[in-house]
Scaffold this motif. Structure first.
Motif, PDB file in Angstrom:
ATOM      1  N   LEU A  75       0.823  -1.209   0.000  1.00 29.09           N
ATOM      2  CA  LEU A  75       0.000   0.000   0.000  1.00 29.09           C
ATOM      3  C   LEU A  75       0.859   1.261   0.000  1.00 29.09           C
ATOM      4  O   LEU A  75       0.540   2.246  -0.671  1.00 29.09           O
ATOM      5  CB  LEU A  75      -0.920  -0.002   1.225  1.00 29.09           C
ATOM      6  N   GLU A  76       1.936   1.232   0.764  1.00 28.87           N
ATOM      7  CA  GLU A  76       2.799   2.410   0.872  1.00 28.87           C
ATOM      8  C   GLU A  76       3.423   2.790  -0.465  1.00 28.87           C
ATOM      9  O   GLU A  76       3.824   3.946  -0.664  1.00 28.87           O
ATOM     10  CB  GLU A  76       3.904   2.166   1.907  1.00 28.87           C
ATOM     11  N   GLU A  77       3.505   1.833  -1.379  1.00 40.94           N
ATOM     12  CA  GLU A  77       4.069   2.116  -2.698  1.00 40.94           C
ATOM     13  C   GLU A  77       2.984   2.442  -3.716  1.00 40.94           C
ATOM     14  O   GLU A  77       3.250   3.139  -4.713  1.00 40.94           O
ATOM     15  CB  GLU A  77       4.922   0.935  -3.164  1.00 40.94           C
ATOM     16  N   ALA A  78       1.770   1.964  -3.484  1.00 47.94           N
ATOM     17  CA  ALA A  78       0.675   2.223  -4.418  1.00 47.94           C
ATOM     18  C   ALA A  78       0.093   3.626  -4.234  1.00 47.94           C
ATOM     19  O   ALA A  78      -0.282   4.280  -5.206  1.00 47.94           O
ATOM     20  CB  ALA A  78      -0.424   1.171  -4.247  1.00 47.94           C
ATOM     21  N   VAL A  79       0.003   4.084  -2.984  1.00 52.38           N
ATOM     22  CA  VAL A  79      -0.606   5.393  -2.715  1.00 52.38           C
ATOM     23  C   VAL A  79       0.095   6.522  -3.463  1.00 52.38           C
ATOM     24  O   VAL A  79      -0.570   7.364  -4.086  1.00 52.38           O
ATOM     25  CB  VAL A  79      -0.645   5.678  -1.193  1.00 52.38           C
ATOM     26  N   PRO A  80       1.442   6.603  -3.460  1.00 47.55           N
ATOM     27  CA  PRO A  80       2.104   7.723  -4.142  1.00 47.55           C
ATOM     28  C   PRO A  80       1.933   7.710  -5.662  1.00 47.55           C
ATOM     29  O   PRO A  80       2.284   8.697  -6.323  1.00 47.55           O
ATOM     30  CB  PRO A  80       3.578   7.540  -3.763  1.00 47.55           C
ATOM     31  N   LEU A  81       1.415   6.627  -6.214  1.00 44.63           N
ATOM     32  CA  LEU A  81       1.198   6.563  -7.660  1.00 44.63           C
ATOM     33  C   LEU A  81      -0.136   7.182  -8.060  1.00 44.63           C
ATOM     34  O   LEU A  81      -0.437   7.288  -9.244  1.00 44.63           O
ATOM     35  CB  LEU A  81       1.256   5.108  -8.136  1.00 44.63           C
ATOM     36  N   THR A  82      -0.931   7.576  -7.088  1.00 47.76           N
ATOM     37  CA  THR A  82      -2.221   8.197  -7.391  1.00 47.76           C
ATOM     38  C   THR A  82      -2.078   9.718  -7.462  1.00 47.76           C
ATOM     39  O   THR A  82      -1.240  10.308  -6.790  1.00 47.76           O
ATOM     40  CB  THR A  82      -3.278   7.841  -6.326  1.00 47.76           C
ATOM     41  N   THR A  83      -2.917  10.319  -8.296  1.00 45.67           N
ATOM     42  CA  THR A  83      -2.970  11.776  -8.412  1.00 45.67           C
ATOM     43  C   THR A  83      -4.420  12.187  -8.620  1.00 45.67           C
ATOM     44  O   THR A  83      -5.275  11.348  -8.917  1.00 45.67           O
ATOM     45  CB  THR A  83      -2.142  12.287  -9.607  1.00 45.67           C
ATOM     46  N   LEU A  84      -4.699  13.466  -8.480  1.00 42.00           N
ATOM     47  CA  LEU A  84      -6.007  13.989  -8.837  1.00 42.00           C
ATOM     48  C   LEU A  84      -6.037  14.273 -10.339  1.00 42.00           C
ATOM     49  O   LEU A  84      -4.990  14.417 -10.974  1.00 42.00           O
ATOM     50  CB  LEU A  84      -6.288  15.283  -8.069  1.00 42.00           C
ATOM     51  N   ALA A  85      -7.216  14.352 -10.906  1.00 47.50           N
ATOM     52  CA  ALA A  85      -7.351  14.638 -12.336  1.00 47.50           C
ATOM     53  C   ALA A  85      -6.709  15.979 -12.663  1.00 47.50           C
ATOM     54  O   ALA A  85      -6.987  16.994 -12.026  1.00 47.50           O
ATOM     55  CB  ALA A  85      -8.827  14.652 -12.721  1.00 47.50           C
ATOM     56  N   GLY A  86      -5.807  15.966 -13.635  1.00 46.57           N
ATOM     57  CA  GLY A  86      -5.154  17.192 -14.054  1.00 46.57           C
ATOM     58  C   GLY A  86      -4.072  17.689 -13.124  1.00 46.57           C
ATOM     59  O   GLY A  86      -3.517  18.774 -13.338  1.00 46.57           O
TER      60      GLY A  86
END
Length: 215
Positions: free
Chosen positions: A72-83
């Motif tokens: 999880l600690e590695e997956a979370v930083p791969l997310t961003t908000l649209a744009g």
């Protein structure tokens, strides 16, 4: 209704995971990662005729990579908000090592395997300002189940626009056995994985759910 091709969407989701470097995070090769994911095409195409095109808050299916493959600690930083480009973060009020103790509810009977597909994902904005326990009861009556942390991360990884101002969502399918319910919301222009109390409603926080899952 807008045309929707399940096979094309399946390929898009795979490409997203490859572009984000999921094989390397899983400590495997791209070919081996594809070997894990490709069998999920069959259950997706089997339901293709009934799958509706995605909207901002509801999508037909998701490829879900579990923490057994990517932490999880590695997956979370791969997310961003649209744009946006700021990486997702984990709320600091998760004590060190505590996040891993939040696990998926046994009653969800999640598919076996390190990767699976979840169907009919809804961010649950109708449950904004509803006590999470009441929202969970409503889902049960409908035969739906709450999303897990991994499913929530998959949701905003594939559809960043799903996490929007005043339309954030709890992930009641993952719990620690106490009153805390994990949730995804927006902080400083980025997704944040935190938690809220199961008895406290928030005007900006709904409860996301799935219609089914398959391996």
């Amino acid at each position: 209704m807008t045309d929707f091709d399940a096979g094309t969407e399946f390929d898009r989701q795979i490409k997203t995971l490859l572009d984000l470097g999921y094989p390397a995070l899983a400590q495997t090769t791209e070919a081996a990662f594809l070997d894990l994911v490709e069998p999920l095409r069959e259950p997706v195409l089997a339901r293709a005729a009934s799958l509706r095109p995605p909207t901002e808050g509801r999508i037909p299916f998701l490829l879900v990579v579990t923490r057994a493959l990517v932490p999880l600690e590695e997956a979370v930083p791969l997310t961003t908000l649209a744009g946006k480009s700021r990486p997702g973060v984990i709320e600091r009020f998760y004590a060190p090592g505590e996040l891993e103790r939040f696990v998926s509810l046994k009653e969800l009977e999640l598919p076996e395997g390190e990767v699976y597909v979840a169907f009919d994902i809804d961010r649950g904005e109708e449950f904004c300002d509803v006590v999470p326990l009441d929202a969970l009861a409503a889902l049960e009556e409908r035969g739906r189940t709450p999303l897990t942390i991994e499913e929530g991360l998959a949701f905003i990884t594939q559809y960043p626009g799903a996490l929007a101002k005043n339309k954030c969502f709890s992930l009641g399918g993952t719990r620690l056995g106490d009153r805390r319910v994990p949730a995804l919301w927006i902080s400083k222009g980025a997704p944040k994985l935190g938690w809220c109390w199961e008895g406290n409603p928030h005007t900006w926080l709904g409860l996301a759910s799935a219609g089914g899952r398959s391996s």
